[in-house]
Design a protein around this motif. Sequence first.
Motif, PDB file in Angstrom:
ATOM      1  N   VAL A 142      -4.466   2.603  11.958  1.00 46.59           N
ATOM      2  CA  VAL A 142      -5.218   2.299  13.190  1.00 46.59           C
ATOM      3  C   VAL A 142      -6.624   1.828  12.861  1.00 46.59           C
ATOM      4  CG1 VAL A 142      -6.194   3.319  15.276  1.00 46.59           C
ATOM      5  CG2 VAL A 142      -3.841   3.852  14.611  1.00 46.59           C
ATOM      6  N   LYS A 143      -7.265   2.453  11.898  1.00 46.75           N
ATOM      7  CA  LYS A 143      -8.617   2.070  11.492  1.00 46.75           C
ATOM      8  C   LYS A 143      -8.652   0.659  10.927  1.00 46.75           C
ATOM      9  CE  LYS A 143     -12.531   3.715   8.786  1.00 46.75           C
ATOM     10  NZ  LYS A 143     -13.028   4.751   7.854  1.00 46.75           N
ATOM     11  N   LEU A 144      -7.672   0.337  10.066  1.00 47.72           N
ATOM     12  CA  LEU A 144      -7.613  -1.012   9.491  1.00 47.72           C
ATOM     13  C   LEU A 144      -7.352  -2.061  10.567  1.00 47.72           C
ATOM     14  CD1 LEU A 144      -5.587  -0.351   6.197  1.00 47.72           C
ATOM     15  CD2 LEU A 144      -8.026  -0.862   6.407  1.00 47.72           C
ATOM     16  N   LYS A 145      -6.488  -1.759  11.517  1.00 46.82           N
ATOM     17  CA  LYS A 145      -6.208  -2.702  12.594  1.00 46.82           C
ATOM     18  C   LYS A 145      -7.463  -2.942  13.433  1.00 46.82           C
ATOM     19  CE  LYS A 145      -2.895  -3.603  16.290  1.00 46.82           C
ATOM     20  NZ  LYS A 145      -3.919  -4.041  17.243  1.00 46.82           N
ATOM     21  N   GLN A 146      -8.263  -1.893  13.663  1.00 51.64           N
ATOM     22  CA  GLN A 146      -9.513  -2.032  14.418  1.00 51.64           C
ATOM     23  C   GLN A 146     -10.488  -2.934  13.664  1.00 51.64           C
ATOM     24  OE1 GLN A 146     -10.011  -0.873  17.500  1.00 51.64           O
ATOM     25  NE2 GLN A 146     -12.034  -1.893  17.553  1.00 51.64           N
ATOM     26  N   GLN A 147     -10.563  -2.789  12.347  1.00 56.82           N
ATOM     27  CA  GLN A 147     -11.440  -3.647  11.548  1.00 56.82           C
ATOM     28  C   GLN A 147     -11.010  -5.096  11.621  1.00 56.82           C
ATOM     29  OE1 GLN A 147     -11.528  -2.081   7.578  1.00 56.82           O
ATOM     30  NE2 GLN A 147     -12.633  -0.187   8.175  1.00 56.82           N
ATOM     31  N   VAL A 148      -9.698  -5.348  11.571  1.00 56.86           N
ATOM     32  CA  VAL A 148      -9.195  -6.727  11.666  1.00 56.86           C
ATOM     33  C   VAL A 148      -9.534  -7.330  13.034  1.00 56.86           C
ATOM     34  CG1 VAL A 148      -7.101  -8.128  11.688  1.00 56.86           C
ATOM     35  CG2 VAL A 148      -7.394  -6.366   9.946  1.00 56.86           C
ATOM     36  N   ASP A 149      -9.354  -6.555  14.083  1.00 58.22           N
ATOM     37  CA  ASP A 149      -9.651  -7.073  15.434  1.00 58.22           C
ATOM     38  C   ASP A 149     -11.139  -7.378  15.579  1.00 58.22           C
ATOM     39  OD1 ASP A 149      -7.005  -6.808  16.022  1.00 58.22           O
ATOM     40  OD2 ASP A 149      -7.220  -4.823  16.990  1.00 58.22           O
ATOM     41  N   ASP A 150     -11.999  -6.508  15.041  1.00 55.12           N
ATOM     42  CA  ASP A 150     -13.447  -6.762  15.110  1.00 55.12           C
ATOM     43  C   ASP A 150     -13.815  -8.039  14.368  1.00 55.12           C
ATOM     44  OD1 ASP A 150     -13.649  -4.451  16.549  1.00 55.12           O
ATOM     45  OD2 ASP A 150     -14.272  -3.220  14.831  1.00 55.12           O
ATOM     46  N   LEU A 155       0.826  -1.194   0.000  1.00 57.45           N
ATOM     47  CA  LEU A 155       0.000   0.000   0.000  1.00 57.45           C
ATOM     48  C   LEU A 155       0.865   1.251   0.000  1.00 57.45           C
ATOM     49  CD1 LEU A 155      -2.692  -1.098   2.595  1.00 57.45           C
ATOM     50  CD2 LEU A 155      -2.880  -1.088   0.105  1.00 57.45           C
ATOM     51  N   GLN A 156       0.439   2.226  -0.761  1.00 54.85           N
ATOM     52  CA  GLN A 156       1.171   3.474  -0.868  1.00 54.85           C
ATOM     53  C   GLN A 156       0.447   4.562  -0.070  1.00 54.85           C
ATOM     54  OE1 GLN A 156       4.084   3.725  -2.341  1.00 54.85           O
ATOM     55  NE2 GLN A 156       4.066   1.599  -3.104  1.00 54.85           N
ATOM     56  N   ASP A 157       1.229   5.410   0.566  1.00 52.14           N
ATOM     57  CA  ASP A 157       0.701   6.587   1.280  1.00 52.14           C
ATOM     58  C   ASP A 157      -0.309   6.163   2.369  1.00 52.14           C
ATOM     59  OD1 ASP A 157       2.223   8.103  -0.406  1.00 52.14           O
ATOM     60  OD2 ASP A 157       0.578   8.448  -1.833  1.00 52.14           O
ATOM     61  N   LEU A 158       0.059   5.185   3.224  1.00 48.98           N
ATOM     62  CA  LEU A 158      -0.804   4.726   4.319  1.00 48.98           C
ATOM     63  C   LEU A 158      -0.483   5.547   5.576  1.00 48.98           C
ATOM     64  CD1 LEU A 158      -2.971   2.657   5.096  1.00 48.98           C
ATOM     65  CD2 LEU A 158      -1.118   1.120   5.808  1.00 48.98           C
ATOM     66  N   THR A 159      -1.436   6.339   5.994  1.00 41.10           N
ATOM     67  CA  THR A 159      -1.216   7.210   7.159  1.00 41.10           C
ATOM     68  C   THR A 159      -1.421   6.423   8.451  1.00 41.10           C
ATOM     69  OG1 THR A 159      -3.513   7.912   7.132  1.00 41.10           O
ATOM     70  CG2 THR A 159      -1.956   9.202   5.827  1.00 41.10           C
ATOM     71  N   ASP A 160      -1.038   7.042   9.556  1.00 38.43           N
ATOM     72  CA  ASP A 160      -1.206   6.389  10.866  1.00 38.43           C
ATOM     73  C   ASP A 160      -2.677   6.209  11.224  1.00 38.43           C
ATOM     74  OD1 ASP A 160       1.506   6.318  11.054  1.00 38.43           O
ATOM     75  OD2 ASP A 160       1.654   8.175  12.257  1.00 38.43           O
ATOM     76  N   ALA A 161      -3.490   7.181  10.907  1.00 39.55           N
ATOM     77  CA  ALA A 161      -4.930   7.076  11.216  1.00 39.55           C
ATOM     78  C   ALA A 161      -5.567   5.944  10.430  1.00 39.55           C
ATOM     79  CB  ALA A 161      -5.623   8.398  10.900  1.00 39.55           C
TER      80      ALA A 161
END
Length: 465
Positions: free
Chosen positions: A323-331, A314-320
Amino acid sequence: MKPTGTDPRILSLAAEVANSPEQNVPIILLKLKEIINNTPLGSSELKKIKQDIYCYDLIQYCLLVLSQDCSRIQGGWTTISQLTQILSHCCVGLEPGEDAEEFYNELLPSAAENFLVLGRRLQTCFINAAKGEEKDELLRFFQIVTDSLFWLLGGHVQLIQNVLQSDHFLHLLQTDNLQIGSTVMTMLQNILQINRSKRSKILLKLKRQKEEEDRRLQLHIQRQRAMRLSRELRLSMLEIVHPGQVEKHNREIEEKSALIIQKHWRGYRERKIFRQQRPSLTEYKAAVTLQRATLKFLAKCHKKKKLFAPWQGLQDLTDARRVKLKQQVDDYLQRHPSSQMSDVTSRELHSQAQEQLQHYLMGRVLEERAQQHREALMAQINTNIEQLMKAPSLKEAEGKEPELFLSRSRPVAAKAKQAHLTALKHLQAPWWKNLGEEEGDEIDVPKDELSVELGTLFIGGTKPP
């Protein structure tokens, strides 16, 4: 007058000759052979070197050395024979410039006469020699001198008359020795061939001049005849025209003549401009062809690079966003918990997967073999159809033509021969013809090149007699 831009090797050699004692001059002059041999034959550099050699009187030094007694020269006949080669090579192809009269009227006849005198001296030494090795060596020197003389005559044909009228040459022809006589007769035959070729060239030149004069005379006569007919036609037209309309008629004739002259002049001018622009047009077309082929090649490379390029992430992946993608994976993991599996069950699943994979691979091999068999049969059927389409009728068929359809080896050999010739045509074609072609493009092969001698093929498990 000394030339400008003289070769430094010639300058140093001329200075060495001028400052050295007389007995060392022949050995120093032998260095000219290395200079001439290291220069490309027929090049402008070689012509310049020969001019420098002549302007610094090195050719005259060679003539003076050849006119001396052999016993006084260091190296003897070996040095003299090499100097004859140097002298002949320097004189052939030389452009003397301002000293042309002295070169052609004095130096060249003197060089030819010196070669004949050396030939007589070698002839006398050869006859008086007792040992076989000495005779062979003297004969070799004699052949070198005659070859140098022949080379000089080949470059300056006007010397042939001087050589044939020389008493020294007549004395060489009157020898009783077989080897010397054979060498002299061979040289005489070559000289006569040169003279004959020169005469044929002169006759051909005179014939061409006469044909050109006849052509110009015929063209002049045709022009005069056309002008006479035009004037007669104009006079006949004036007799018909009313006297009051003569001036108008002349004006119309002048306008028509001016239009004809302008038409021909414009056509000549446009053709001249086209001839001048033809090289640039050819260069433009070549540039367009190269650019088209290059753009096509670059497009292919870009397409392949894009197709086989690895995933870069992925290109240009910001910290926000992270964090959002990690939250989706955990859910997702909370909603779909993974089932626990024992080691025994995992091994059984693994063995089942291995068996299924092995079964799939074996079936795939069989399918590939069947596909290859089907393709071979289709190729054989297409070849047989093509052979049948191209076959002559029964009335036109000859004795050997029906045999082409008795064995499968014959159409296969013909198809293989065609594919082989196609590949050869593609490899032997110039590089610029293959710029715009694809890999699967077909190349036309002449039918006469597809004639295959199929009588010696292995047919039906038996060998031909």
